[in-house]
Write a protein that holds these residues in place. Structure first.
Motif, mmCIF file in Angstrom:
data_model
loop_
_atom_site.group_PDB
_atom_site.id
_atom_site.type_symbol
_atom_site.label_atom_id
_atom_site.label_comp_id
_atom_site.label_asym_id
_atom_site.label_seq_id
_atom_site.Cartn_x
_atom_site.Cartn_y
_atom_site.Cartn_z
ATOM 1 N N ARG A 50 0.659 -1.369 0.052
ATOM 2 C CA ARG A 50 0.351 -0.037 0.292
ATOM 3 C C ARG A 50 0.829 1.398 -0.066
ATOM 4 O O ARG A 50 2.092 1.071 0.512
ATOM 5 C CB ARG A 50 -0.853 -0.508 0.974
ATOM 6 N N VAL A 51 0.464 2.491 -0.292
ATOM 7 C CA VAL A 51 0.938 3.818 -0.653
ATOM 8 C C VAL A 51 0.837 3.972 1.132
ATOM 9 O O VAL A 51 0.051 3.836 1.493
ATOM 10 C CB VAL A 51 0.707 4.664 -1.281
ATOM 11 N N ASP A 52 1.601 4.745 1.613
ATOM 12 C CA ASP A 52 2.089 5.333 3.187
ATOM 13 C C ASP A 52 1.261 6.458 2.606
ATOM 14 O O ASP A 52 0.898 7.573 2.158
ATOM 15 C CB ASP A 52 3.882 5.515 3.109
ATOM 16 N N GLU A 53 0.183 6.290 3.839
ATOM 17 C CA GLU A 53 -0.970 7.638 3.953
ATOM 18 C C GLU A 53 -0.856 8.717 4.977
ATOM 19 O O GLU A 53 -1.063 9.293 5.312
ATOM 20 C CB GLU A 53 -2.628 6.769 4.384
ATOM 21 N N SER A 54 0.272 8.196 5.414
ATOM 22 C CA SER A 54 1.166 9.260 6.720
ATOM 23 C C SER A 54 1.182 10.400 5.756
ATOM 24 O O SER A 54 0.809 10.694 4.589
ATOM 25 C CB SER A 54 1.586 9.018 7.478
ATOM 26 N N ARG A 55 1.347 12.262 6.969
ATOM 27 C CA ARG A 55 1.799 13.101 6.390
ATOM 28 C C ARG A 55 2.977 13.432 5.668
ATOM 29 O O ARG A 55 3.203 13.935 4.812
ATOM 30 C CB ARG A 55 1.473 13.964 7.994
ATOM 31 N N LYS A 56 3.651 12.321 6.412
ATOM 32 C CA LYS A 56 5.327 12.440 5.596
ATOM 33 C C LYS A 56 5.039 11.504 4.575
ATOM 34 O O LYS A 56 6.138 11.628 3.675
ATOM 35 C CB LYS A 56 6.310 12.231 6.808
ATOM 36 N N GLY A 57 4.388 10.868 4.599
ATOM 37 C CA GLY A 57 4.678 9.771 3.118
ATOM 38 C C GLY A 57 5.448 8.536 3.142
ATOM 39 O O GLY A 57 5.830 8.221 2.230
ATOM 40 N N SER A 58 6.479 8.707 4.598
ATOM 41 C CA SER A 58 7.706 7.901 4.371
ATOM 42 C C SER A 58 8.290 7.761 5.681
ATOM 43 O O SER A 58 7.665 7.956 6.637
ATOM 44 C CB SER A 58 8.940 8.145 3.711
ATOM 45 N N THR A 112 2.675 -1.548 10.990
ATOM 46 C CA THR A 112 1.280 -0.805 10.527
ATOM 47 C C THR A 112 1.364 0.527 10.179
ATOM 48 O O THR A 112 0.544 1.237 9.340
ATOM 49 C CB THR A 112 -0.002 -1.796 10.686
ATOM 50 N N SER A 113 2.006 1.068 12.294
ATOM 51 C CA SER A 113 1.753 2.723 11.350
ATOM 52 C C SER A 113 3.298 2.753 12.726
ATOM 53 O O SER A 113 3.479 1.195 13.592
ATOM 54 C CB SER A 113 1.304 3.418 12.382
ATOM 55 N N SER A 114 4.508 4.313 12.642
ATOM 56 C CA SER A 114 5.012 4.047 13.505
ATOM 57 C C SER A 114 5.167 4.925 13.207
ATOM 58 O O SER A 114 5.133 6.073 11.999
ATOM 59 C CB SER A 114 6.327 3.332 13.248
ATOM 60 N N CYS A 115 6.208 6.334 14.284
ATOM 61 C CA CYS A 115 6.681 7.383 14.260
ATOM 62 C C CYS A 115 8.038 7.446 15.465
ATOM 63 O O CYS A 115 8.008 6.996 16.385
ATOM 64 C CB CYS A 115 5.852 8.268 14.810
#
Length: 255
Positions: A14-22, A43-46
């Motif tokens: 899938r395409v990364d849908e976060s604000r940063k995109g990566s 599935t998600s990270s920061c």
């Protein structure tokens, strides 16, 4: 297992849908390590960030700014300076909040024992708010979290409500938290590598597994003999026995 692998392939495609995109650069290697294991899928990270966020309108939700509706006047995943925050505040027209948000990572696991491994590594690395959840359909999620956050309102209706000296003090505290956050990430990464290597070595050492099994059997046999002689066992042995006999112990996790 095949179903999990199929889902994982679709998820990672899938395409990364976060604000940063990566994925944040500082945790990219850690994410690759996890996704390189057949039983894990992130599935998600920061990596952790410093943010100056502004609510869309006055009185939208007080100073409790919702992420999906706020605008970011400043965001960085590194240390920042007082000047960065002051410059960003000059663009404020509403209520702003300066925040430090620590590292967070969500991983879907194939088996419960895989999630337990990650949970142990997270706790040992300082992420004491980590936990495991099991969905109704058996979806096993492991969240790596900590509680050393920071959230302070700075302006109201575009007007700075504190002194620049206080902003400088606040930035120093936030930077200290970010430095500690980075250390914990490094510990988590190193502990995870060690745990995976240790587990791999054990699974490929039949002699060690035989010795471990024999040791456990001998320990249990001695404990039974001691009980038969009327000798009181230690509190540790009692607790271990209760855990083994309780059928509900391994069904629920409160982290």
């Amino acid at each position: 297992m095949a179903a999990f692998q199929h889902w994982k392939e679709q998820r990672l495609a899938r395409v990364d849908e976060s604000r940063k995109g990566s994925v944040d650069e500082s945790i990219a290697e850690l994410v690759r390590l996890l996704n390189g294991q057949p039983r894990f899928c992130t599935t998600s990270s920061c990596a952790g960030r410093l943010v100056l966020a502004q609510a869309p309108t006055r009185g939208f939700n007080g100073y409790e700014i919702q992420k999906q509706n706020c605008s970011w006047l400043m965001v960085t995943h590194q240390l920042c300076a007082k000047e960065d925050v002051i410059t960003a505040l000059q663009k404020a027209t509403g209520d702003t909040v300066f925040k430090f948000e620590p590292f967070i990572l969500h991983v879907q696991c194939q088996e419960l024992q895989d999630a337990q491994l990650l949970h142990s590594v997270a706790i040992d690395s300082g992420f004491r708010n980590s936990g495991i959840t099991v969905g109704r359909r058996g979806k096993i999620m492991m969240a790596v979290r900590s509680t050393h956050c920071l959230e302070v309102p700075l302006s109201h209706m575009g007007k700075l409500m504190v002194t620049e000296e206080y902003v400088d003090f606040l930035v120093q505290i936030a930077n200290q938290k970010m430095e500690e956050n980075m250390k914990r990430i490094d510990r988590f990464h190193n502990c995870l590598q060690l745990a995976l290597q240790t587990e791999f070595s054990r699974s490929n050492s039949p002699l060690e597994m035989i010795q471990k099994t024999y040791s456990v059997y001998t320990h249990r046999r001695k404990r039974k003999q001691t009980k038969g002689l009327g000798v009181c066992t230690s509190p540790e042995n009692k607790e271990e026995s209760e855990i083994e006999d309780d059928p509900e112990t391994h069904q629920f996790f409160f982290c």
